[in-house]
Scaffold this active site. Structure first.
Site, PDB file in Angstrom:
ATOM      1  N   GLU A 173       4.048   7.900  -4.746  1.00 15.68           N
ATOM      2  CA  GLU A 173       4.972   7.266  -3.809  1.00 15.68           C
ATOM      3  C   GLU A 173       5.853   6.220  -4.481  1.00 15.68           C
ATOM      4  OE1 GLU A 173       3.542   5.915  -0.114  1.00 15.68           O
ATOM      5  OE2 GLU A 173       2.560   7.790   0.386  1.00 15.68           O
ATOM      6  N   GLU A 179       0.877  -1.176   0.000  1.00 17.20           N
ATOM      7  CA  GLU A 179       0.000   0.000   0.000  1.00 17.20           C
ATOM      8  C   GLU A 179       0.905   1.213   0.000  1.00 17.20           C
ATOM      9  OE1 GLU A 179      -1.096   3.120   0.742  1.00 17.20           O
ATOM     10  OE2 GLU A 179      -1.805   2.673   2.763  1.00 17.20           O
TER      11      GLU A 179
END
Length: 729
Positions: free
Chosen positions: A198, A189
Site C-alpha cells: 500500500e 496503518e
C-alpha cells in the site's frame, strides 16, 4: 488490505472493479471519479463523488444535515469492516497510542485515516494528557468516499472539532497550509498482507522528509517480516502448469517445451489463508527473519539480504510462506502478528510468542506465498540453502539457491501471467478432459466449422485448433488482446503448426461485425467462461458469456453448438462463524461508536429492518471454520440457447445438520453439453473458484426436523445484479 494502483498512497484502495482517479480543481469542490466496470458487458462508466455532496460539511449556519448513505457497493467490497472487527488489532493500536501521546503539546498526524479510529484514539489520549487546546490531530485520507464517511463517524462521537480531516494524499500535504507545523507523532496503518503493497516505504519517506519533526514518535514503531520453507502439493499445482500438463497426457500443450514460463503466475507474493492448508503443508525449515522496517526513521527504497537456511527434513521446497510482526510501541510490549497458526503456537525462539493475545481469524491480512520454480527446489535434511531476498518500494521478492546455483525464475520477453488458481485449473486433468471430450464431440459433427472463443480462454483456442485442423478459430480475447495473439503465435511456432486458422480480434462482442467472420455463420461458440482481468468477481458476473451469445445471435448458424449451454445457480446453507464475525455490524470500537458505518460498509447483524449486507465473493475454503448444513439446491437456470433475460428462482432448503446458519454460499455450475452429461462445478468443494456468500442479518439456529429456509433470487441483466431474499419457517 487491498493493494492500491500507485504509490505513494495514503488510503486503502477501492474494490477491484472500481478504480480511483482524484482531481482537484481551483474553482470546484474536491472531487473523486470512480471507474466502474459493468461485468456483463465489459464497458466502464465514471461515477462522480463530490466532497460536498449532501454531507453537510460545507459552510452554512445551523446544524449540518445528516447526509444520505453512500452507495453500499462502493465500500462494501473493501476490507475496512473486517479490519474494524479485528479486536486484537484495535487493542494493540490503542495501547501503543496511549503510550506514545503523553505530551499535551503533541502534534499528531494520521496517514490513511480510514474511518478515523486511530485519529480519535490520538485525540482521546491527547485530552487525557491535558492537551485538548495545545496539541492537534490531523487525519489524512485521500480516498474521498471514505473521507466522507470518516466525517460522519467523527460527528457521531463528538470529535468533529478535535480532528482535522484532510482529503489529500499524504505527499500532497504542505506544512504551513495543510499542517500548521511538522508533526512529532505519526500514526499510520497502511499495511497489506505483504506489508509494503500500500505504499508504506514512499509514504514514510515523504513523511520523514516533509511532514515530521526530527526524531518523531511513531505508531507502529517497527515491522519485521519472516519466512518459512514449505512443501505442499496444492501450492505446487498453483504454479507448475508445465509438469501438470505432462501428467494430464492429453496432447494439448499450453506450455510446450521451451515455453514453460510464457504462461505463468506473476512473480510476486500472493496473499492466502495458509491456516486452511496446515494439514497439507510440510515445514522444511524453521521460521527465519527477512527484513526489519523502522517507522521512526526514513526507510531505504531498496535493500537485499542473503539468508542461510538450514533445512529440517527431506522434501521439495514448493513455496516460501511469509508474514510480518508489528512492534507498535518503542518499549517492545505491544505486538501484532499475521503469522500462521503453526508459527504462533511454535516453541521456537525465532518469532515472538502471542499465547496471551491470540487474534481471531481475519480476512484483511493473510499470509503470503512466494512460489519456487517448476517441481520445487529439492532439499535434504540438514542442508544449507541460500535465499536472496530483495525489496523495492512496494514489494519483497526471493531467489532460492541450492548447490551454489541460482534458481532463476525470470522470463525474458512477452508472457502472460494469470492468477495461481487459473494456472492450477489449466493443469487439472479432469477439467481438461471434460472440455476435450465435449468440444471433440461437437467438432466431429461439423465440417470446416467457424468457431468463436467468446472469452479469453487460451485453452479452448488451442484445443479447437489441435482437434480440427480445418476449422477457423476466432479468439475474441477482449482482455488479452495483443498479449493473446503473441502467446498463440509463440505456441504455434513451438509446436510447428500454422496460425492461419486462428485469428485474434481483441474485441468486445458489441464491436464484432460480419466482416470479422468473413460473412460466415458461427458453428461453435465456446467459452470457459473466463475474462482476463475480471477475476475475483461474483460467480454470476461470468454470465457475460450469456450477454456475448445474445449480441452474436444473428451471426450464429441454426445448428450452432454453444458451450457451456447452461448455467445453474446452486446454493448451500452454511455455518460460517469466522466470516460472519468479521463482517458483523459495529457498535463500540475501543470506546468509539461506529454504528454509522454499518450500512455503507455492508455489515450484517442487528441492522435496521433486518437488513442483509450485499453478497460478496470469497474462497470459502479460506474462510476459517465452515460447515455445510444442507445439501446443494438448484435456485435458478440460465439457458444460453436463449437471449439474455431477467430470471427468477426460488427453493425450499431443508437442513441436514444441526448448527448455526450464518448464511448461504452460491455459485454457478456450468453445463457443457445439451445432454447435461458434463457439468463443471465451481462450488466450495473446489478451491480454484470463489463463491458468493450471502450472510444473514442474524445467525439462525437450525435443526433438520424443524427448520426450513425459503430462498428467492432475481437476476437483472440491465444492472448485472442478482438479489436474494430469505426467510425461515
Amino acid at each position: 488490505m487491498p493493494r492500491p494502483s500507485c504509490c505513494p498512497l495514503a488510503f486503502a484502495s477501492p474494490p477491484a472493479a472500481l478504480h480511483l482517479l482524484r482531481r482537484r480543481m481551483a474553482s470546484a469542490p474536491s472531487r473523486a471519479f470512480q471507474l466502474r466496470l459493468n461485468p456483463l458487458t465489459g464497458d466502464s462508466e465514471w461515477l462522480v463523488v463530490e466532497e460536498t455532496d449532501g454531507d453537510g460539511d460545507g459552510d452554512g449556519d445551523g446544524e449540518a444535515p445528516r447526509p444520505p448513505p453512500l452507495p453500499r457497493q462502493l465500500l462494501a467490497a473493501t476490507s475496512y469492516l473486517d479490519m474494524l472487527n479485528d479486536a486484537a488489532r484495535n487493542r494493540a493500536f490503542r495501547r501503543a497510542i496511549d503510550a506514545a501521546i503523553t505530551d499535551p503539546s503533541s502534534r499528531v498526524l494520521d496517514i490513511g485515516a480510514g474511518t478515523g479510529l486511530l485519529s480519535m484514539m490520538a485525540a482521546r489520549a491527547l485530552a487525557a494528557a491535558g492537551g485538548e487546546t495545545r496539541g492537534s490531530v490531523s487525519a489524512c485520507e485521500s480516498y474521498l468516499p471514505m473521507g466522507k464517511l470518516m466525517r460522519r463517524v467523527l460527528r457521531d462521537n463528538g470529535m468533529e472539532n478535535k480532528v482535522k480531516v484532510i482529503h489529500k494524499r499524504s505527499d500532497e500535504l504542505k506544512i504551513g497550509h495543510d499542517l500548521y507545523s511538522p508533526a512529532d507523532i505519526l500514526v499510520t496503518e497502511i499495511l497489506d498482507s505483504e506489508l509494503l503493497g500500500e505504499g508504506l516505504i514512499p509514504t514514510l519517506q515523504h513523511a520523514h522528509d516533509m511532514l515530521l519533526a526530527k526524531n518523531p514518535k511513531t505508531v507502529p514503531y517497527q515491522a519485521t517480516t519472516y519466512g518459512q520453507l514449505v512443501e505442499c502439493t496444492f501450492l505446487w499445482k498453483l504454479h507448475d502448469l508445465h509438469n501438470n500438463e505432462a501428467n494430464a497426457e492429453d496432447g494439448v500443450w499450453l506450455t510446450p517445451g521451451g515455453m514453460e514460463r510464457m504462461l505463468s503466475v506473476k512473480q510476486q507474493q500472493h496473499a492466502m489463508q495458509c491456516d486452511a492448508l496446515e494439514d497439507e503443508i510440510r515445514l522444511l525449515s524453521e521460521p527465519f527473519k527477512v527484513f526489519e522496517f523502522d517507522f521512526w526513521k526514513r526507510p531505504e527504497s531498496h535493500r537485499e539480504t542473503n539468508i542461510k537456511i538450514r533445512t529440517t527434513r527431506v522434501g521439495h521446497v514448493h513455496a516460501i510462506v511469509s508474514w510480518w510482526v508489528l512492534q507498535l510501541d518503542s518499549a517492545g510490549s505491544v505486538f501484532y502478528s499475521t503469522a500462521p497458526r503453526w508459527a504462533r503456537q511454535s516453541s521456537t525462539g525465532n518469532v515472538p510468542q502471542y499465547a496471551n493475545d491470540m487474534k481471531d481469524w481475519c480476512d484483511h491480512w493473510k499470509q503470503c506465498i512466494w512460489f519456487t520454480q517448476e517441481r520445487g527446489v529439492p532439499a535434504m535434511e540438514d542442508q544449507i540453502l541460500s535465499l536472496q531476498a530483495k525489496h523495492n518500494q512496494t514489494s519483497i521478492s526471493y531467489q532460492l539457491n541450492f548447490n551454489d546455483e541460482a534458481c532463476d525464475r525470470s522470463f525474458k520477453g512477452d508472457h502472460i501471467t494469470l492468477l495461481p488458481e487459473r494456472i492450477a485449473l489449466y493443469g487439472d486433468k479432469d477439467w481438461r478432459s471434460a472440455l476435450i471430450n465435449v468440444v471433440g464431440n461437437a467438432l466431429s459433427m461439423k465440417s470446416s466449422p467457424t468457431c468463436v472463443v467468446a472469452d479469453d480462454s487460451l485453452f479452448l483456442a488451442l484445443l479447437i485448433s489441435s482437434l480440427s485442423p480445418t476449422s477457423k478459430v476466432i479468439a475474441m480475447y477482449p482482455g488479452l488482446r495483443d498479449k493473446g495473439a503473441t502467446y498463440l503465435q509463440a505456441v504455434a511456432d513451438a509446436n510447428k503448426f500454422s496460425m492461419n486458422q486462428i485469428q485474434v480480434i481483441g474485441k468486445q462482442a458489441s464491436s464484432l461485425t460480419a466482416d470479422d467472420l468473413n460473412h460466415k455463420k458461427v458453428n461453435l461458440l465456446v467459452g470457459e467462461p473466463f475474462y482476463y482481468g475480471s477475476e475475483g468477481m461474483l460467480p454470476w458476473q461470468n454470465l457475460r458469456f450469456w450477454n456475448v451469445r445474445t449480441l452474436l445471435d444473428s451471426m450464429l448458424s441454426e445448428d450452432a453448438f454453444i458451450m457451456p449451454c447452461k448455467g445453474i445457480l446452486q446454493l448451500c446453507a452454511m455455518s460460517l462463524p469466522d466470516l460472519w464475525r468479521s463482517r458483523c455490524s459495529l457498535k463500540d470500537v475501543e470506546g468509539f461508536d461506529h454504528s454509522v458505518v454499518n450500512e455503507t460498509l455492508g455489515a450484517c447483524g442487528e441492522l435496521p429492518r433486518k437488513q442483509q449486507g450485499p453478497c460478496q465473493p470469497y474462497y470459502i475454503w479460506q474462510c476459517g471454520y465452515t460447515k455445510k448444513l444442507s445439501k446443494v439446491y438448484s435456485l435458478m437456470n440460465f439457458n444460453f440457447s436463449e437471449p439474455i433475460h431477467s430470471c427468477f428462482g426460488e427453493t425450499k432448503i431443508e437442513f441436514s445438520h444441526d448448527g448455526t446458519c450464518h448464511g448461504f454460499a452460491v455459485w454457478i455450475d456450468w453445463v457443457l453439453d445439451d445432454k447435461k452429461s458434463v457439468v463443471l462445478t465451481t462450488g466450495p468443494d473446489y478451491r480454484y473458484w470463489k463463491q458468493g456468500v450471502q450472510l444473514f442479518s442474524k445467525p439462525v439456529k437450525v435443526n433438520p426436523t424443524r427448520s426450513v429456509m425459503h430462498v428467492q433470487a432475481s437476476f437483472d441483466p440491465s444492472t448485472a445484479e442478482l438479489l436474494f431474499s430469505s426467510s425461515f419457517t
